[in-house]
Scaffold this active site. Structure first.
Site, PDB file in Angstrom:
ATOM      1  N   SER A 196      15.251  52.839  12.994  1.00 29.26           N
ATOM      2  CA  SER A 196      16.602  52.315  12.957  1.00 29.26           C
ATOM      3  C   SER A 196      16.602  50.839  12.621  1.00 29.26           C
ATOM      4  CB  SER A 196      17.300  52.552  14.288  1.00 29.26           C
ATOM      5  OG  SER A 196      17.183  51.420  15.114  1.00 29.26           O
ATOM      6  N   LYS A 197      17.766  50.387  12.242  1.00 28.35           N
ATOM      7  CA  LYS A 197      17.907  48.977  11.862  1.00 28.35           C
ATOM      8  C   LYS A 197      17.503  48.070  13.021  1.00 28.35           C
ATOM      9  CE  LYS A 197      21.734  50.669   9.185  1.00 28.35           C
ATOM     10  NZ  LYS A 197      21.774  50.617   7.764  1.00 28.35           N
ATOM     11  N   ARG A 198      17.584  48.615  14.207  1.00 23.58           N
ATOM     12  CA  ARG A 198      17.213  47.816  15.368  1.00 23.58           C
ATOM     13  C   ARG A 198      15.740  47.439  15.373  1.00 23.58           C
ATOM     14  NH1 ARG A 198      20.179  50.315  20.631  1.00 23.58           N
ATOM     15  NH2 ARG A 198      22.295  49.843  19.962  1.00 23.58           N
ATOM     16  N   ASP A 199      14.948  48.232  14.693  1.00 22.50           N
ATOM     17  CA  ASP A 199      13.515  47.943  14.662  1.00 22.50           C
ATOM     18  C   ASP A 199      13.246  46.535  14.156  1.00 22.50           C
ATOM     19  OD1 ASP A 199      13.209  50.493  15.524  1.00 22.50           O
ATOM     20  OD2 ASP A 199      12.573  51.311  13.605  1.00 22.50           O
ATOM     21  N   LYS A 200      14.100  46.092  13.257  1.00 21.90           N
ATOM     22  CA  LYS A 200      13.907  44.750  12.706  1.00 21.90           C
ATOM     23  C   LYS A 200      14.026  43.712  13.815  1.00 21.90           C
ATOM     24  CE  LYS A 200      16.032  46.008   8.319  1.00 21.90           C
ATOM     25  NZ  LYS A 200      16.921  45.555   7.258  1.00 21.90           N
TER      26      LYS A 200
END
Length: 551
Positions: free
Chosen positions: A254-258
């Site tokens: 997910s974008k949260r990984d960034k």
RNA sequence: GCCCCCAUCGUCUAGAGGCCCAGGACACCGGCUUUUCAAGCCGAGAACCGGGGUUCGAAUCCCCGUGGGGGCACCA
């Protein structure tokens, strides 16, 4: 469906860039359509007006184009069953809701979020599965109007039939759900917009969708959709639920990984007292309040630019999640799609590297796996390496220009002939970004060459500064070279090494550090040829002049 | 908690009862090549989750267990 023309769609929400998982879903739909001579439709699911992001639709569509997944019908190309944005199809949903309401297959409800929340908690406390309690007598329209007049928010719920249902999935087989396992879901929100479930059903019907290929996370939605299709008198399409794609560690991509990666690095640096909270804010160019909230997992407190600044300072790499990220990292779209196609699908035999045409030919639903796969970046890198090495010069040039334009690389200004030459020199590259990393200095200003401390120590200073000695000899030898060509330069360097009784490496390496500042560059003679005599000599002089500082 | 899906090397997978003491690719390890970094070449190790069946024979079929995952919104 009465027609035998395959019609499948990809239906993203305009909430950001195209996610790689979404790209795979789109690709599979596209492949399936191409395989069967069908039509690939893109529909924008923008019914949640609050979550829509300005410009996201354009990005989504551009990313698809970049991947070579062109829609046959969609917002850009139009088509006979448009419009292709749900926000422009309100009348269709309204009509369908009215029909269900009329037939008693849907009903009004006006519970507040708080009331629903209380009911849910109550159910949880009693260890009971919460399902919306359908009133025994359905409210009338006038009752609903009255509630609305009293300021209540009125929604419409679908009355789910109290019977078991079996969904036929083309990949999973039959999946049966017991009676009473689904609650009466909201199909029309109080703001008048349809929910996802409803809009999908209505649109898939009106757009004559024959096959729904979507991620497995939607499997539990399918019985709801089928019930609604039956209630509306639609013939359900065929369903195929694709296995999920996870990170290499099994977590959801997910974008949260960034944020996660950078946050961890920042926290570690704070813990090690390398950074102070003030440092974090200063580096990110944000307030201390915002960065602290962000450190405490509030992703929204910092934007990607701020997070990127922190990543650079902390020396961590932000993982690519969106197609656009992979583009910026220097992946070829054909490599990305080939790789992604192999997660959850295989052409059989031992084949892996396939052209798009080969993929189309061998694509069948029965070769899609049921098991979730992991996104192995190492493998992607390997696939990209193969694509880079096998790409025709013209293709590589075009891809590099594309990359350079997207990243704003200074190498954009080089002419085709030079770039082609550089690309050839950099063969073995894993990504397009490697080209700039390796050869970029050759086109930068002499003053911008920075000397890597490690390279200086290991190559120039060792053996009592033998490297510097070589550079001095090189200065004379190269000044005297008759013709500034790769061949002649190479000969000159070889002769110098021979007469000095040292290895080629003893000459080439110091020279490399002098012109590039570090131990990495294309083959030395080629690099010099590209640099030109004047700049080569200037850089060697500059390097020698800095000798005192090095010592 | 309830519902559902899944299960072959570290990873992606081939395998649709005997062709499999399980094949390929990536990664890893060892070596070669080499003016750097890559790339390339050669080689090694590495898996059928467990237990019951069915069958002359099971990675392949069935059951149970275990493990992993997904879903339970006026998000999509």
């Amino acid at each position: 469906m009465s027609t035998d023309v395959v019609r499948a769609r990809f239906a993203p929400s305009p909430t950001g860039y195209l996610h790689v998982g979404g790209a795979r879903t789109a690709l599979f739909n596209w492949l399936f359509c191409r395989k069967h001579g069908g039509r690939f439709i893109v529909r924008i699911e923008d019914t949640d007006i609050l979550r829509n992001i300005e410009g996201a639709e354009r990005k989504l569509l551009d990313d698809l184009t970049w991947l070579g997944i062109e829609p046959d019908e969609g917002p850009d190309q139009g088509g006979p069953f448009g419009p292709y944005r749900q926000s422009e199809r309100r009348d269709l949903y309204d009509a369908a809701v009215a029909k269900l309401l009329d037939e008693g297959k849907a009903y009004y409800a006006w519970d507040t979020p708080e009331e629903l929340d209380t009911l849910r908690k109550q159910a949880q406390a009693e260890k009971r599965t919460f399902r919306y309690p359908r009133p025994s007598v359905l409210p009338t329209k006038s009752e609903a109007d009255r509630a609305r007049a009293e300021g209540r928010s009125v929604v419409v719920r679908f009355r789910v039939p109290d019977e078991p249902i079996t969904v036929q999935d083309e990949i999973l087989g039959d999946v049966t759900f017991g009676a009473g396992e689904m609650e009466d879901l909201v199909i029309l929100k109080s703001n008048g917009w349809p929910t996802y479930h409803f809009a999908v059903v209505v649109d898939d019907h009106h757009m004559r969708i024959t096959h729904v290929l979507r991620a497995q996370e939607h499997l539990m939605n399918t019985p709801k959709h089928v019930f609604m299709q039956r209630a509306l008198g639609y013939e359900p399409p065929k369903f195929a639920h694709l296995p999920l794609v996870f990170n290499i560690d099994g977590t959801k991509m997910s974008k949260r990984d960034k944020h996660k990666v950078v946050r961890k690095a920042a926290r570690d640096l704070l813990k090690a007292k390398t950074w102070t909270p003030d440092d974090v804010a200063r580096i990110a160019q944000a307030t201390v309040k915002a960065t602290e909230a962000w450190l405490d997992k509030a992703d929204t407190e910092l934007d990607m630019e701020q997070v990127t600044r922190l990543a650079v300072a902390a020396n961590v790499v932000i993982p690519e999640i969106d197609v656009h990220d992979f583009k910026l990292s220097g992946y070829l779209p054909e490599a990305l799609t080939n790789f992604v196609a192999l997660i959850g699908w295989s052409p059989g035999g031992d084949r892996e590297m396939l052209t798009r045409q080969e993929m189309v030919e061998s694509f069948t639903l029965d070769r899609i796996n049921k098991t979730a796969g992991r996104f192995d970046r190492e493998k992607l890198l390997a696939v990209n390496t193969v694509y880079c090495s096998e790409a025709k010069p013209e293709r590589l040039l075009a891809a590099f220009r594309d990359w350079a334009a997207a990243t704003g690389s200074a190498m954009q200004s080089l002419d085709d002939a030079t770039l082609t030459r550089v690309l050839e020199l950099c063969k073995g590259m894993r990504t397009l970004a490697d080209v700039e990393y390796k050869a970029g200095v050759l086109f930068a200003a002499d003053e911008s060459v920075v000397y890597d401390a490690d390279a200086v120590t290991k190559i120039l200073l060792k053996k009592d500064g033998q490297g510097y000695g070589v550079l001095e000899k090189l200065l004379t030898a190269l000044s005297a070279v008759s013709e500034w060509s790769e061949q002649v330069i190479n000969t000159a360097i070889k002769m110098l090494a021979e007469s000095a009784g040292v290895s080629m490496g003893d000459v080439a390496q110091p020279l490399r550090v002098a012109i590039a500042g570090r131990a990495v560059s294309p083959a030395i003679a080629e690099s010099l040829a590209l640099l030109g005599r004047d700049k080569t000599l200037a850089r060697i002089k500059r390097c020698l002049a800095q000798r005192t500082q090095h010592v």
